[in-house]
Design an enzyme around this catalytic site. Sequence first.
Site, PDB file in Angstrom:
ATOM      1  N   LYS B 105       0.818  -1.213   0.000  1.00 46.18           N
ATOM      2  CA  LYS B 105       0.000   0.000   0.000  1.00 46.18           C
ATOM      3  C   LYS B 105       0.856   1.269   0.000  1.00 46.18           C
ATOM      4  O   LYS B 105       0.443   2.294  -0.523  1.00 46.18           O
ATOM      5  CB  LYS B 105      -0.932   0.007   1.216  1.00 46.18           C
ATOM      6  CG  LYS B 105      -1.929  -1.160   1.255  1.00 46.18           C
ATOM      7  CD  LYS B 105      -3.058  -1.004   0.255  1.00 46.18           C
ATOM      8  CE  LYS B 105      -4.058  -2.152   0.349  1.00 46.18           C
ATOM      9  NZ  LYS B 105      -5.047  -2.128  -0.747  1.00 46.18           N
ATOM     10  N   GLU B 127      -9.917   5.705   3.024  1.00 43.53           N
ATOM     11  CA  GLU B 127     -10.732   4.623   3.575  1.00 43.53           C
ATOM     12  C   GLU B 127      -9.764   3.488   3.873  1.00 43.53           C
ATOM     13  O   GLU B 127      -8.672   3.435   3.313  1.00 43.53           O
ATOM     14  CB  GLU B 127     -11.782   4.158   2.550  1.00 43.53           C
ATOM     15  CG  GLU B 127     -11.273   3.165   1.501  1.00 43.53           C
ATOM     16  CD  GLU B 127     -10.201   3.738   0.581  1.00 43.53           C
ATOM     17  OE1 GLU B 127     -10.155   4.961   0.407  1.00 43.53           O
ATOM     18  OE2 GLU B 127      -9.396   2.953   0.031  1.00 43.53           O
ATOM     19  N   SER B 385       1.912  -9.604  -0.702  1.00 39.47           N
ATOM     20  CA  SER B 385       1.565  -8.183  -0.611  1.00 39.47           C
ATOM     21  C   SER B 385       1.777  -7.567   0.768  1.00 39.47           C
ATOM     22  O   SER B 385       1.895  -6.352   0.883  1.00 39.47           O
ATOM     23  CB  SER B 385       0.118  -7.977  -1.049  1.00 39.47           C
ATOM     24  OG  SER B 385      -0.754  -8.787  -0.268  1.00 39.47           O
TER      25      SER B 385
HETATM   26  C1  LIG Z   1      -1.523  -6.978   2.578  1.00 36.73           C
HETATM   27  C2  LIG Z   1      -2.679  -6.684   1.700  1.00 36.73           C
HETATM   28  N1  LIG Z   1      -2.797  -7.352   0.550  1.00 36.73           N
HETATM   29  C3  LIG Z   1      -3.832  -7.140  -0.279  1.00 36.73           C
HETATM   30  C4  LIG Z   1      -4.839  -6.252   0.023  1.00 36.73           C
HETATM   31  C5  LIG Z   1      -5.981  -6.111  -0.917  1.00 36.73           C
HETATM   32  O1  LIG Z   1      -5.971  -4.931  -1.675  1.00 36.73           O
HETATM   33  P1  LIG Z   1      -5.593  -4.951  -3.201  1.00 36.73           P
HETATM   34  O2  LIG Z   1      -6.465  -5.965  -3.875  1.00 36.73           O
HETATM   35  O3  LIG Z   1      -5.897  -3.567  -3.651  1.00 36.73           O
HETATM   36  O4  LIG Z   1      -4.170  -5.280  -3.337  1.00 36.73           O
HETATM   37  C6  LIG Z   1      -4.764  -5.518   1.219  1.00 36.73           C
HETATM   38  C7  LIG Z   1      -5.811  -4.562   1.590  1.00 36.73           C
HETATM   39  O5  LIG Z   1      -5.942  -4.082   2.663  1.00 36.73           O
HETATM   40  C8  LIG Z   1      -3.652  -5.768   2.078  1.00 36.73           C
HETATM   41  O6  LIG Z   1      -3.544  -5.113   3.240  1.00 36.73           O
END
Ligand SMILES: Cc1ncc(COP(=O)(O)O)c(C=O)c1O
Lengths: 265, 400
Positions: B105, B127, B385
């Site tokens: 993020k 948000e 992620s």
């Molecule tokens: C670690 C992590 N991965 C994935 C996501 C999902 O979001 P996005 O699909 O935009 O990557 C989030 C959302 O809070 C997250 O914190």
Amino acid sequence: MNIEPGRCGRLEQALRHRRDAGGKCLVPYLTGGLGDDWLQTVCAAAAAGADAIEVGVPFSDPVMDGITIQQANEKALAQGATPQRILSELRSVVTDIGVPVAVMTYANIAHHMGYERFASSLADAGVSGCILPDLPLEEVGEWAGCARSAEIETVLLASPTASEKRLQMVCERSRGFVYGVGLLGVTGVRSELSESATRTAARLKKLTDRPVLVGVGVGTPEQAAAVCEAADGAVVGSAIVARMLAGAGPEGVAELISEFRAALD
Amino acid sequence: MTELSEAIPVPSVPSGLMGEPSASGRFGDFGGVYVPETLIGPCQELDQAFRSAWGDPIFREELNSLLATYAGRPSPLSECLNLSKELGVRVLLKREDLNHTGSHKINNVLGQALLANRMGKTSLVAETGAGQHGVATATAAALFGMDCVVYMGSVDIARQELNVFRMRLLGAEVRSAESGSGTLKDAVNEAMRHWVSVSESSHYCLGSVMGPHPYPWMVREFQRVIGDEARHQSAELLDGGVPDVVVASVGGGSNAAGIFTGFVDTAAQLVGVEPAGGAAISRGVPGIVHGSRSYLLQDEWGQVQEAESISAGLDYPGVGPEHSHLAATGRAVYKQVTDSEVIEAFTLLARTEGIICALECAHALAWVSRARSELQGSTVLLNLSGRGDKDVAQMMGLLG
Ligand SMILES: Cc1ncc(COP(=O)(O)O)c(C=O)c1O
């Protein structure tokens, strides 16, 4: 830019009629499907001096609405309100109440049913106009085409911060009336009328012969009277819906509408 | 990134995908600007500002420098020898969990905060679901000396209290979104309602590739650094080749979009993994909410349905419009996994590789684990992620 009054729809005709007789237009907003007596409330509102009635079809994510109308949406949905039920109930009274009805909802309700089908179901229910606030000029084309074919008047919103050119486009493409948004914000009663409400109305009045009504942040009879120094009329939502939520019933809502009517006359 | 990796040719398949959206802000039939007139001005202002900044080498240089010296980029690519042995699939992890604030993020947020600063905005509105985007936004606001308001669903506030406290420590004001389901979708509603009234001084820092144009495009561009780096890093590891499969979890879809951009023009298969309880692409139909047209979970009347997932960050009934387009064109496929498969994957990675990952990316691993027999012998690049610190308390409750 004068439009032959004979060629415009019922909503615009009714509002022009009031305005051209030197009066100010009052359009209350009521949440469809809220409580068992919402339909009687629609009838009572018409009898109490509304020039047209805006009926909200509840949506799960009303992004332009403040807390009052959000709560009304949630409550009506919990009570089983659906677009179909609201429209079929409306159909039973719409010819008797003597004033045109416009439906206000969000784009996804229309999109999900299909724009063509939604427009024709509005027409079948005897509804004259439609307001979909999340269809700005950029996105309204497809819907507006379907609405036109079904002889539904699509009311467009005008923002206080829009350029002159954009306001002009809104005025040209809006049907029924031009809906001036009173302030930068969501629906809800404020303690004072925003200065932008009258300013926006005055700007719009210079650009169009269509009725110009202001809504959002018009919450008391005094505020309605004040905005109507520039505008042709006012749309009053949250103040009325709050009465519905408080359980005032058709008479209680009609009483409030009479106060607005008296302030505008 | 070494000199060597730059020189290695990578097979390229021009796809015409993941470029600029159309003039109306669309990817195929998806996207657009479905917002009230009062938000058109702010969206247009942002579109112009982003276009100008993204074409400005000075802006790009500033952002790259922040990403390197503040967020800790490039993030490494880890080869998982133990896990690979266990699954019979060669697994490479793109380590977004090692970024400052613990997830991908921060890439987007630093981009948007820098842009907001350039636009003369003095505060950020955001948000958040799991709290990761909220923490990242609060972090950037602290760094840039901006005010910060974060909307978070009441249910999420209860299940992610650590992140709520982090945001407050960072000086942000966390506001509870009480309406609807009290999760991410309601937090987005509240953030948009707030933005209307403060847009002159505030930038809405949206956390994923969703919302009205230009957000889906802009956020993807700010996240493409994941894919660009991973493309070079995997080429280095694979003798100039690309992985067979690139997989990522999909909530709104920003981490997936970020890594997909690096491989959309290759022969790699692109796989997005949604939670079974929030599988907008697999179980939804096109709809309009939060500013764009995309696949959406809704009832028979078009009321948006509440998603239900073990991971707050994926608890969202919609998906970014570009993913809908990638699905419609067949360039990417979208799979679903259940909460119990996710818990299993979460513990598997901890046990085999010593990595406690976020529940969101455990979704991607859960799919790899389930599909391992079809994937035998292939190389899979997985976007890790985020890190799992925020989820440990919840897991403790579930696993004892
Ligand atoms: C670690 C992590 N991965 C994935 C996501 C999902 O979001 P996005 O699909 O935009 O990557 C989030 C959302 O809070 C997250 O914190």
